[in-house]
Design a protein around this motif. Structure first.
Motif, PDB file in Angstrom:
ATOM      1  N   HIS A 348     -67.329 -53.521 -30.780  1.00 56.11           N
ATOM      2  CA  HIS A 348     -68.463 -53.723 -29.877  1.00 56.11           C
ATOM      3  C   HIS A 348     -69.793 -53.669 -30.623  1.00 56.11           C
ATOM      4  N   LEU A 349     -69.803 -52.983 -31.769  1.00 52.66           N
ATOM      5  CA  LEU A 349     -71.001 -52.880 -32.610  1.00 52.66           C
ATOM      6  C   LEU A 349     -70.606 -53.306 -34.021  1.00 52.66           C
ATOM      7  N   PRO A 350     -70.534 -54.614 -34.289  1.00 51.18           N
ATOM      8  CA  PRO A 350     -69.978 -55.136 -35.552  1.00 51.18           C
ATOM      9  C   PRO A 350     -70.646 -54.582 -36.814  1.00 51.18           C
ATOM     10  N   LYS A 351     -71.864 -54.115 -36.733  1.00 49.92           N
ATOM     11  CA  LYS A 351     -72.549 -53.607 -37.920  1.00 49.92           C
ATOM     12  C   LYS A 351     -72.211 -52.151 -38.200  1.00 49.92           C
ATOM     13  N   ARG A 352     -71.514 -51.525 -37.269  1.00 52.61           N
ATOM     14  CA  ARG A 352     -71.158 -50.118 -37.442  1.00 52.61           C
ATOM     15  C   ARG A 352     -69.827 -50.004 -38.188  1.00 52.61           C
ATOM     16  N   LEU A 353     -69.849 -49.340 -39.334  1.00 50.59           N
ATOM     17  CA  LEU A 353     -68.680 -49.233 -40.208  1.00 50.59           C
ATOM     18  C   LEU A 353     -68.422 -47.767 -40.516  1.00 50.59           C
ATOM     19  N   ASP A 354     -67.166 -47.346 -40.461  1.00 54.09           N
ATOM     20  CA  ASP A 354     -66.812 -45.953 -40.761  1.00 54.09           C
ATOM     21  C   ASP A 354     -65.369 -45.928 -41.248  1.00 54.09           C
ATOM     22  N   GLY A 364     -61.007 -49.841 -29.863  1.00 50.66           N
ATOM     23  CA  GLY A 364     -62.301 -50.460 -30.097  1.00 50.66           C
ATOM     24  C   GLY A 364     -62.694 -50.506 -31.567  1.00 50.66           C
ATOM     25  N   TRP A 365     -61.861 -49.903 -32.432  1.00 48.31           N
ATOM     26  CA  TRP A 365     -62.117 -49.935 -33.889  1.00 48.31           C
ATOM     27  C   TRP A 365     -61.047 -50.793 -34.560  1.00 48.31           C
ATOM     28  N   LEU A 366     -61.478 -51.570 -35.515  1.00 51.13           N
ATOM     29  CA  LEU A 366     -60.562 -52.496 -36.201  1.00 51.13           C
ATOM     30  C   LEU A 366     -60.568 -52.223 -37.698  1.00 51.13           C
ATOM     31  N   PRO A 367     -59.394 -51.886 -38.307  1.00 49.91           N
ATOM     32  CA  PRO A 367     -59.333 -51.678 -39.759  1.00 49.91           C
ATOM     33  C   PRO A 367     -59.692 -52.963 -40.508  1.00 49.91           C
ATOM     34  N   VAL A 368     -60.549 -52.811 -41.527  1.00 47.51           N
ATOM     35  CA  VAL A 368     -60.977 -53.990 -42.289  1.00 47.51           C
ATOM     36  C   VAL A 368     -60.779 -53.838 -43.796  1.00 47.51           C
ATOM     37  N   ASP A 369     -60.553 -52.604 -44.262  1.00 41.48           N
ATOM     38  CA  ASP A 369     -60.389 -52.421 -45.713  1.00 41.48           C
ATOM     39  C   ASP A 369     -59.741 -51.066 -45.978  1.00 41.48           C
ATOM     40  N   LEU A 370     -59.234 -50.912 -47.206  1.00 44.77           N
ATOM     41  CA  LEU A 370     -58.616 -49.655 -47.610  1.00 44.77           C
ATOM     42  C   LEU A 370     -59.665 -48.562 -47.722  1.00 44.77           C
ATOM     43  N   GLY A 371     -59.297 -47.371 -47.247  1.00 43.15           N
ATOM     44  CA  GLY A 371     -60.189 -46.227 -47.346  1.00 43.15           C
ATOM     45  C   GLY A 371     -60.090 -45.550 -48.698  1.00 43.15           C
ATOM     46  N   PRO A 372     -60.989 -44.589 -48.997  1.00 38.32           N
ATOM     47  CA  PRO A 372     -61.026 -43.933 -50.309  1.00 38.32           C
ATOM     48  C   PRO A 372     -59.754 -43.162 -50.645  1.00 38.32           C
ATOM     49  N   SER A 373     -59.176 -42.458 -49.663  1.00 41.67           N
ATOM     50  CA  SER A 373     -57.955 -41.692 -49.938  1.00 41.67           C
ATOM     51  C   SER A 373     -56.798 -42.625 -50.302  1.00 41.67           C
ATOM     52  N   SER A 374     -56.722 -43.743 -49.619  1.00 47.21           N
ATOM     53  CA  SER A 374     -55.665 -44.729 -49.900  1.00 47.21           C
ATOM     54  C   SER A 374     -55.798 -45.260 -51.325  1.00 47.21           C
ATOM     55  N   LEU A 375     -57.005 -45.587 -51.724  1.00 44.69           N
ATOM     56  CA  LEU A 375     -57.235 -46.118 -53.075  1.00 44.69           C
ATOM     57  C   LEU A 375     -56.918 -45.079 -54.139  1.00 44.69           C
ATOM     58  N   ASP A 376     -57.252 -43.809 -53.878  1.00 42.08           N
ATOM     59  CA  ASP A 376     -56.932 -42.751 -54.845  1.00 42.08           C
ATOM     60  C   ASP A 376     -55.418 -42.614 -55.022  1.00 42.08           C
ATOM     61  N   PRO A 393     -52.953 -60.745 -50.080  1.00 35.52           N
ATOM     62  CA  PRO A 393     -54.323 -60.231 -50.041  1.00 35.52           C
ATOM     63  C   PRO A 393     -54.439 -58.864 -49.384  1.00 35.52           C
ATOM     64  N   VAL A 394     -55.466 -58.108 -49.796  1.00 29.47           N
ATOM     65  CA  VAL A 394     -55.793 -56.828 -49.166  1.00 29.47           C
ATOM     66  C   VAL A 394     -56.679 -57.149 -47.962  1.00 29.47           C
ATOM     67  N   LYS A 395     -56.042 -57.581 -46.887  1.00 33.32           N
ATOM     68  CA  LYS A 395     -56.781 -57.950 -45.677  1.00 33.32           C
ATOM     69  C   LYS A 395     -56.010 -57.478 -44.457  1.00 33.32           C
ATOM     70  N   SER A 399     -60.373 -63.051 -41.019  1.00 32.72           N
ATOM     71  CA  SER A 399     -61.749 -63.415 -41.359  1.00 32.72           C
ATOM     72  C   SER A 399     -62.585 -62.225 -41.836  1.00 32.72           C
ATOM     73  N   SER A 400     -61.914 -61.167 -42.259  1.00 33.87           N
ATOM     74  CA  SER A 400     -62.654 -59.972 -42.690  1.00 33.87           C
ATOM     75  C   SER A 400     -63.496 -60.271 -43.924  1.00 33.87           C
ATOM     76  N   PRO A 401     -64.796 -59.905 -43.893  1.00 31.19           N
ATOM     77  CA  PRO A 401     -65.656 -60.150 -45.059  1.00 31.19           C
ATOM     78  C   PRO A 401     -65.636 -58.999 -46.058  1.00 31.19           C
ATOM     79  N   TYR A 402     -64.871 -57.955 -45.756  1.00 33.54           N
ATOM     80  CA  TYR A 402     -64.899 -56.758 -46.593  1.00 33.54           C
ATOM     81  C   TYR A 402     -63.862 -56.859 -47.702  1.00 33.54           C
ATOM     82  N   THR A 403     -64.315 -56.753 -48.941  1.00 29.87           N
ATOM     83  CA  THR A 403     -63.421 -56.938 -50.095  1.00 29.87           C
ATOM     84  C   THR A 403     -63.529 -55.794 -51.100  1.00 29.87           C
ATOM     85  N   GLY A 404     -64.086 -54.667 -50.687  1.00 32.01           N
ATOM     86  CA  GLY A 404     -64.232 -53.541 -51.612  1.00 32.01           C
ATOM     87  C   GLY A 404     -62.897 -53.052 -52.135  1.00 32.01           C
ATOM     88  N   GLY A 405     -61.902 -52.978 -51.248  1.00 33.47           N
ATOM     89  CA  GLY A 405     -60.572 -52.527 -51.673  1.00 33.47           C
ATOM     90  C   GLY A 405     -59.941 -53.480 -52.665  1.00 33.47           C
TER      91      GLY A 405
END
Length: 576
Positions: A348-354, A364-376, A393-395, A399-405
């Motif tokens: 509902h608030l696309p700019k809000r990321l956590d 109401g929350w959609l996973p878009v990328d791997l979190g820090p604990s997962s990467l560790d 792909p890590v997706k 259409s996720s634009p997040y590619t940090g993971g």
């Protein structure tokens, strides 16, 4: 007739068929040998192997792999341009199915070994004196400038530094004629994506494509999972069909994924559609020490492990397949690693990321990328590994634009490849990430199209590979096959269930017998009987190319080829 029978006992009996007076079309040039030539600034490893040989051990032979008791079809050793006698190419017409994604992109990536090998395939043929006809399918998605064959010919001329002329014969439904071949040393046919007959593998269309063609070279490996007129159909109408340098290297890299020569071996698996890839995942579980899920499939695995997953992330059709994979991995003592946390976006608030824990993804929350604990956790596993395959792909949504993971995973693998870890990267997204994060990609095995790889991992035979001629290494250790290889050799072509071979090995201990049969099940069944009975003067090979093996026999046994007519062969066979 008695003189003929005596002669047959003294010489090598070769065939039920006459080797003379073949028609030009449909004939295969089945000679095979080694040839030496320099490959400029490119090192291409030689790979040897018989198509299928069981119970015989040799450095040239590859056994079929086993996956939980289910046999995975061994890769056949196919005819390659590297092994084909170079002198046979002179003044011949050679059709090359090239990969348009390599040559026709907006920017040619010269850091890619695939590009260098694809380039060398065409230049090698040209320098060998062959007339080269290029065919492929391309779209404007690759390069918006690709409007007509003439534009593509100009691009290829620039890349190859050779004149490439476009021909329009397919649209006229006219076969290529000899006079057309005089227009240039390298010719380009029209865009195959414009013709439905290409995807349908239309026999008439394939014959039209291959008119006046002597040899076919397939250098588009990543189309090998499809049945196309330009990769499968044309092989029926050419003297010989072989793999180009780029095709050969991709095939060699793919074979490495099935080997367990280094441990620990982990598979990092992205993407979705678990149900369609279940067989491939089971194969990886049979080979690897750990499966690491980093894409949409992770939710199906998490759900199968009994953990809560938001209903909108569960694929109902994949539930049984996910349960089977979890059980299979458990039985094999294979670790399954899934993300423990995610970066999530508020729908509902696309700019809000956590970032949220895997069991705390709220409505109401959609996973878009791997979190820090997962990467560790992934990093800890990667650091201790000696062999890694990353596929998919890590997706977590398309259409996720997040590619940090993705970037962090690529950095981990680049660091690990400096520690003598063998790493294979599969898929366009993964390969692009490695290129962005690595100063050198030469340490990686790169397979940019994942579709053919998934099909291989499922245990499927790739049509584009199977269409190529079967070719055997020139040297076979006959001392392993027979207790006394100096005895005269009798060859039964089309040995069927092997009853003739089995009976004759007992009656004639002074002869060695070799059966050639195209039906793999019959060969395996007969070989089991041969070895259970302790027979040491009989052997069977699975072969769809006979002339190649016969040439070896003549060379190694130093006996003349002795063609036998059909009538004489049957008389000989049934009169003894």
């Amino acid at each position: 007739m008695s003189q003929l029978l005596n002669a047959l006992r003294e010489t090598l009996v070769l065939s039920k068929l006459s080797f003379h007076n073949y028609p030009r079309k449909g004939r295969k040039l089945l000679q095979h040998g080694s040839c030496s030539y320099p490959i400029k600034n490119i090192q291409l490893p030689l790979q040897g192997g018989l198509e299928v040989v069981t119970h015989v051990k040799s450095s040239h032979m590859e056994k079929a792999s086993l996956c939980d008791g289910v046999e995975l079809e061994a890769w056949p050793h196919v005819q390659t341009l590297r092994e084909f006698p170079r002198e046979e190419l002179f003044a011949k017409v050679v059709m090359v199915r090239f990969d348009s994604t390599i040559f026709l992109g907006e920017k040619l990536d010269w850091s890619s070994q695939s590009a260098l090998r694809a380039l060398y395939t065409i230049k090698f043929l040209h320098e060998s004196g062959a007339k080269v006809i290029l065919v492929s399918a391309w779209s404007m998605k690759i390069n918006p400038k690709l409007l007509a064959a003439e534009a593509v010919a100009d691009i290829l001329s620039s890349v190859l530094q050779l004149k490439v002329a476009a021909l329009r014969c397919i649209s006229c439904n006219m076969p290529l004629e000899r006079k057309d071949l005089q227009k240039a040393d390298i010719l380009l046919l029209e865009n195959l994506s414009n013709y439905k007959e290409e995807a349908a593998n239309c026999s008439k269309f394939a014959e039209l494509l291959s008119s006046e063609v002597d040899f076919f070279v397939n250098d588009s490996f990543f189309q090998s999972h499809k049945i196309l007129a330009s990769t499968v159909g044309v092989a029926r109408f050419c003297y010989a069909s072989m793999a180009g340098f780029s095709f050969e290297e991709s095939l060699c890299q793919l074979k490495k994924t099935a080997k367990t020569n280094k441990k620990p071996y982990i598979a990092i698996i992205g993407g979705g559609n678990l149900n369609n890839k279940a067989a491939a995942l089971q194969f990886l579980a049979s080979r690897c020490d750990a499966l690491v899920f980093v894409g949409q499939m992770s939710f199906q695995i998490i759900h199968a492990l009994g953990h809560s997953v938001p209903p909108n992330l569960v694929e109902l059709e994949s539930q049984k397949a996910a349960l089977d994979i979890v059980q299979f991995a458990h039985d094999k003592n294979v670790l399954i690693l899934y993300p423990k946390d995610f970066w999530c976006v508020n729908q509902h608030l696309p700019k809000r990321l956590d970032f949220l824990p895997v069991h705390g993804v709220l409505d109401g929350w959609l996973p878009v990328d791997l979190g820090p604990s997962s990467l560790d956790e992934i990093n800890s596993l990667v650091t201790n590994s000696k062999k890694i395959i990353w596929i998919g792909p890590v997706k977590f949504w398309s259409s996720s634009p997040y590619t940090g993971g993705t970037s962090k995973l690529a950095q981990m693998l680049y660091k690990q490849c400096q520690c003598e870890c063998e790493i294979t990267i599969v898929g366009g997204t993964a390969c692009e990430a490695i290129k962005n994060e690595s100063s050198s990609v030469s340490s990686f095995n790169m397979l940019e199209n994942a579709s053919a790889v998934w099909e291989f991992l499922k245990g499927q035979k790739l049509p584009g590979v199977m269409a190529l001629d079967r070719a055997y290494p020139f040297e076979i250790d006959w001392n392993i096959a027979y207790s006394d290889p100096s005895r005269p050799l009798v060859v039964d072509i089309g040995s069927g269930n092997g009853l003739f071979i089995m009976g004759m090995t007992r009656k004639r201990k002074d002869l060695n017998f070799l059966g050639l049969e195209i039906n793999g099940k019959l060969v395996k069944r007969c070989l089991d009987s041969v070895h259970q009975s302790g027979i040491t003067n009989g052997m069977l090979f699975l072969s769809s190319v006979l002339g190649t093996l016969l040439k070896q026999m003549q060379h190694q046994h130093s006996v003349p080829l002795f063609p036998v007519t059909l009538e004489n062969w049957f008389f000989f066979r049934y009169s003894i």
